[in-house]
Design a protein around this motif. Structure first.
Motif, PDB file in Angstrom:
ATOM      1  N   ALA A   1      29.116  39.038  29.965  1.00 18.39           N
ATOM      2  CA  ALA A   1      28.773  37.617  29.819  1.00 18.39           C
ATOM      3  C   ALA A   1      30.046  36.811  30.114  1.00 18.39           C
ATOM      4  O   ALA A   1      31.043  36.933  29.389  1.00 18.39           O
ATOM      5  N   ILE A   2      30.003  36.021  31.172  1.00 22.84           N
ATOM      6  CA  ILE A   2      31.240  35.338  31.597  1.00 22.84           C
ATOM      7  C   ILE A   2      31.362  33.948  30.962  1.00 22.84           C
ATOM      8  O   ILE A   2      32.476  33.516  30.622  1.00 22.84           O
ATOM      9  N   ASP A   3      30.244  33.260  30.770  1.00 24.87           N
ATOM     10  CA  ASP A   3      30.319  31.868  30.283  1.00 24.87           C
ATOM     11  C   ASP A   3      31.203  31.705  29.045  1.00 24.87           C
ATOM     12  O   ASP A   3      32.053  30.806  29.019  1.00 24.87           O
ATOM     13  N   PRO A   4      31.044  32.556  28.008  1.00 21.59           N
ATOM     14  CA  PRO A   4      31.849  32.331  26.802  1.00 21.59           C
ATOM     15  C   PRO A   4      33.358  32.424  27.053  1.00 21.59           C
ATOM     16  O   PRO A   4      34.149  31.804  26.340  1.00 21.59           O
ATOM     17  N   LEU A   5      33.729  33.187  28.074  1.00 24.41           N
ATOM     18  CA  LEU A   5      35.164  33.327  28.373  1.00 24.41           C
ATOM     19  C   LEU A   5      35.743  32.025  28.926  1.00 24.41           C
ATOM     20  O   LEU A   5      36.943  31.791  28.878  1.00 24.41           O
ATOM     21  N   LEU A   6      34.868  31.203  29.486  1.00 26.78           N
ATOM     22  CA  LEU A   6      35.345  30.015  30.216  1.00 26.78           C
ATOM     23  C   LEU A   6      35.327  28.735  29.378  1.00 26.78           C
ATOM     24  O   LEU A   6      35.683  27.664  29.896  1.00 26.78           O
ATOM     25  N   ILE A   7      34.923  28.844  28.119  1.00 29.30           N
ATOM     26  CA  ILE A   7      34.813  27.636  27.287  1.00 29.30           C
ATOM     27  C   ILE A   7      36.161  26.919  27.244  1.00 29.30           C
ATOM     28  O   ILE A   7      37.197  27.537  26.956  1.00 29.30           O
ATOM     29  N   ASP A   8      36.144  25.632  27.588  1.00 26.60           N
ATOM     30  CA  ASP A   8      37.334  24.761  27.548  1.00 26.60           C
ATOM     31  C   ASP A   8      38.423  25.138  28.559  1.00 26.60           C
ATOM     32  O   ASP A   8      39.548  24.646  28.462  1.00 26.60           O
ATOM     33  N   ALA A   9      38.116  26.018  29.501  1.00 23.74           N
ATOM     34  CA  ALA A   9      39.158  26.409  30.473  1.00 23.74           C
ATOM     35  C   ALA A   9      39.396  25.279  31.479  1.00 23.74           C
ATOM     36  O   ALA A   9      38.451  24.716  32.031  1.00 23.74           O
ATOM     37  N   ASP A  10      40.659  24.943  31.692  1.00 23.97           N
ATOM     38  CA  ASP A  10      41.017  23.951  32.715  1.00 23.97           C
ATOM     39  C   ASP A  10      41.137  24.613  34.088  1.00 23.97           C
ATOM     40  O   ASP A  10      41.083  23.939  35.119  1.00 23.97           O
ATOM     41  N   ALA A  11      41.380  25.909  34.070  1.00 27.46           N
ATOM     42  CA  ALA A  11      41.551  26.621  35.347  1.00 27.46           C
ATOM     43  C   ALA A  11      41.177  28.083  35.168  1.00 27.46           C
ATOM     44  O   ALA A  11      41.385  28.659  34.093  1.00 27.46           O
ATOM     45  N   VAL A  12      40.634  28.650  36.231  1.00 32.06           N
ATOM     46  CA  VAL A  12      40.409  30.096  36.286  1.00 32.06           C
ATOM     47  C   VAL A  12      41.237  30.635  37.440  1.00 32.06           C
ATOM     48  O   VAL A  12      41.185  30.109  38.561  1.00 32.06           O
ATOM     49  N   PHE A  13      42.011  31.670  37.144  1.00 34.63           N
ATOM     50  CA  PHE A  13      42.775  32.373  38.181  1.00 34.63           C
ATOM     51  C   PHE A  13      42.066  33.707  38.386  1.00 34.63           C
ATOM     52  O   PHE A  13      42.086  34.570  37.503  1.00 34.63           O
ATOM     53  N   HIS A  14      41.437  33.864  39.542  1.00 34.75           N
ATOM     54  CA  HIS A  14      40.609  35.067  39.764  1.00 34.75           C
ATOM     55  C   HIS A  14      41.376  36.077  40.611  1.00 34.75           C
ATOM     56  O   HIS A  14      41.403  35.996  41.835  1.00 34.75           O
ATOM     57  N   LEU A  15      41.989  37.021  39.892  1.00 31.54           N
ATOM     58  CA  LEU A  15      42.757  38.059  40.578  1.00 31.54           C
ATOM     59  C   LEU A  15      42.092  39.424  40.506  1.00 31.54           C
ATOM     60  O   LEU A  15      42.524  40.359  41.191  1.00 31.54           O
ATOM     61  N   ALA A  16      41.081  39.570  39.666  1.00 34.57           N
ATOM     62  CA  ALA A  16      40.440  40.880  39.528  1.00 34.57           C
ATOM     63  C   ALA A  16      39.843  41.302  40.862  1.00 34.57           C
ATOM     64  O   ALA A  16      39.121  40.542  41.497  1.00 34.57           O
ATOM     65  N   ALA A  17      40.171  42.512  41.263  1.00 36.54           N
ATOM     66  CA  ALA A  17      39.627  43.053  42.520  1.00 36.54           C
ATOM     67  C   ALA A  17      40.057  44.504  42.634  1.00 36.54           C
ATOM     68  O   ALA A  17      40.955  44.957  41.924  1.00 36.54           O
ATOM     69  N   ILE A  18      39.407  45.222  43.538  1.00 35.72           N
ATOM     70  CA  ILE A  18      39.901  46.546  43.942  1.00 35.72           C
ATOM     71  C   ILE A  18      40.783  46.267  45.157  1.00 35.72           C
ATOM     72  O   ILE A  18      40.293  45.752  46.169  1.00 35.72           O
ATOM     73  N   PRO A  19      42.094  46.572  45.071  1.00 35.90           N
ATOM     74  CA  PRO A  19      43.020  46.005  46.038  1.00 35.90           C
ATOM     75  C   PRO A  19      43.481  46.846  47.247  1.00 35.90           C
ATOM     76  O   PRO A  19      43.952  46.277  48.208  1.00 35.90           O
ATOM     77  N   GLY A  20      43.405  48.162  47.261  1.00 34.94           N
ATOM     78  CA  GLY A  20      44.111  48.910  48.320  1.00 34.94           C
ATOM     79  C   GLY A  20      43.430  48.850  49.685  1.00 34.94           C
ATOM     80  O   GLY A  20      42.205  48.845  49.773  1.00 34.94           O
ATOM     81  N   VAL A  21      44.228  48.832  50.735  1.00 41.29           N
ATOM     82  CA  VAL A  21      43.699  48.810  52.106  1.00 41.29           C
ATOM     83  C   VAL A  21      43.120  50.180  52.467  1.00 41.29           C
ATOM     84  O   VAL A  21      41.967  50.299  52.896  1.00 41.29           O
ATOM     85  N   ARG A  22      43.906  51.230  52.294  1.00 43.84           N
ATOM     86  CA  ARG A  22      43.567  52.530  52.870  1.00 43.84           C
ATOM     87  C   ARG A  22      42.363  53.228  52.221  1.00 43.84           C
ATOM     88  O   ARG A  22      41.497  53.746  52.928  1.00 43.84           O
ATOM     89  N   PRO A  23      42.245  53.219  50.880  1.00 41.27           N
ATOM     90  CA  PRO A  23      41.089  53.924  50.302  1.00 41.27           C
ATOM     91  C   PRO A  23      39.755  53.234  50.569  1.00 41.27           C
ATOM     92  O   PRO A  23      38.700  53.806  50.295  1.00 41.27           O
TER      93      PRO A  23
END
Ligand code: NAD
Ligand code: UGA
Length: 333
Positions: free
Chosen positions: A78-100
């Motif tokens: 559930a994402i909404d409760p995490l965002l209560i009163d947030a002025d900004a979201v920095f979205h860095l979550a990802a699977i990052p590697g090129v090769r795999p």
């Protein structure tokens, strides 16, 4: 090495959400924000009781009163409760590697980089968060002629990972372009970020580990490939500016505008330890581009940002941090 970040701007977030907070860039960003007075909700799916790298990444943060960590997977939580009163979201979550990304894990890339981003965007819209900064990647440019990549260049992603990052970035921009969207989106195309706590699959970490331990380094190709290596503190400064600069929107490169070859990095590492890394050359990996180089003009203009840490100083700081944490960082992936 850490730059002093002072909340001079009235747009400085009082409360922010950082996704991917247990990762390399996310943990540094969360730390810098908390130190500047922002209350940070850090979200990451890694289990801190079993994932020692994630736990170590968060060690400097967890004792700070302004930091709240939430273990959650953006694919289903559930994402909404995490965002209560947030002025900004920095979205860095990802699977990052090129090769795999060519392998069977591609489904995870799609799920975390695209589907989870769509879920986050829907929540950001419902919760009317004013600003979203999303981590995109230099890899969206693909092969270049060796010159600077400008944000308006036609993207030619050369790996499945890069395709997902382009989709992620464009999804965020499409969301922002909806009529009456309350959210401004800034998509930062980071260029090969290095420094303390860098992911263990990345070249600089592996080269420095080889230099410190004497274990061999596997070099994919002849080492003449070039990267616009960006020191972590510079990447963090650009990321915070992307949330605070009133006029920032759209795609912005985060890279200093010069580049260096892998052989140059090896040579700096050799000079710092006073002996030569044992290099074992292997075939180049499919999807790796020969050169990256940011055109930094828009970052300078819109964010007032420029890279401050030169490669030699950055590599030295990265190596010092690695040397101080051998038990954690010797677990090369
Ligand atoms: P990282 O792997 O260290 O951090 C990413 C974090 O996201 C991890 O801790 C992971 O557990 C978390 N995560 C992934 N999927 C998730 C999900 N579904 N729900 C919750 N958490 C999830 O990677 P990084 O190097 O810090 O990269 C951060 C971001 O920057 C990524 O979006 C990456 O694509 C982008 N990027 C990184 C670089 C670089 O040089 N490191 C360059 C360009 C772009
Ligand atoms: C890095 C990050 O891993 C990506 O998450 C990010 O999106 C990308 O930067 C970016 O700038 O957008 P990459 O440039 O491939 O990707 O960085 P490294 O993983 O450090 O690899 C750099 C070069 O070193 C590649 O040519 C790679 O083949 C080579 N390499 C890597 C080796 O020769 N040996 C290794 O053990 C690891």
């Amino acid at each position: 090495m850490t730059q002093q970040l002072t909340p001079q701007s009235t747009h400085f977030p009082r409360r922010a959400v950082v996704t991917g907070a247990a990762g390399f860039i996310g943990s540094h960003l969360a730390h810098a924000l908390v130190q500047a007075g922002t209350v940070v909700i850090g979200v990451d799916r890694r289990d801190l009781s079993t994932d020692q790298t994630a736990a170590a990444n968060l060690t400097p943060l967890r004792s700070l009163p302004g930091y709240i960590h939430v273990t959650a997977d953006l694919i289903g939580c559930a994402i909404d409760p995490l965002l209560i009163d947030a002025d900004a979201v920095f979205h860095l979550a990802a699977i990052p590697g090129v090769r795999p990304s060519w392998g069977p894990q591609f489904g995870d890339y799609v799920a975390s980089n695209i589907l989870a981003t769509k879920r986050l965007l829907d929540a950001v819209g419902r919760m009317r968060v004013p600003r979203l900064v999303v981590a995109s990647s230099s890899s969206v440019y693909g092969a270049t002629d060796g010159g600077h990549s400008v944000e308006t260049d036609h993207p030619r992603p050369a790996s499945p990972y890069a395709v997902t990052k382009l989709a992620e970035e464009q999804l965020c921009l499409a969301h922002a372009a909806q009529p009456h969207c309350p959210t401004t989106v800034v998509a930062l195309r980071y260029f090969t970020v290095y420094g303390p706590r860098q992911r263990t699959d990345m070249f600089t970490h592996r080269a420095l580990l080889a230099a410190l331990t004497g274990q061999p380094l596997r070099l994919y190709g002849d080492g003449h490939q070039r990267r616009d290596f960006t020191y972590i503190d510079d990447a963090v400064a650009a990321t915070i500016a992307a949330a605070t600069a009133p006029a920032a929107h759209g795609v912005i490169n985060v890279g200093g505008g010069s580049n260096a070859s892998l052989l140059e990095v090896i040579s700096i590492a050799n000079s710092l330890v006073g002996r030569d890394i044992e290099v074992r050359q292997e075939n180049p990996r499919h999807g790796d581009v020969l050169t990256t180089r940011a055109h930094p003009g828009r970052a300078h203009e819109v964010l007032g940002w420029q890279a401050r840490v030169d490669l030699h100083s950055g590599i030295r700081a990265h190596m010092q941090a690695l040397a101080a944490e051998p038990s954690v960082y010797s677990r090369a992936a």
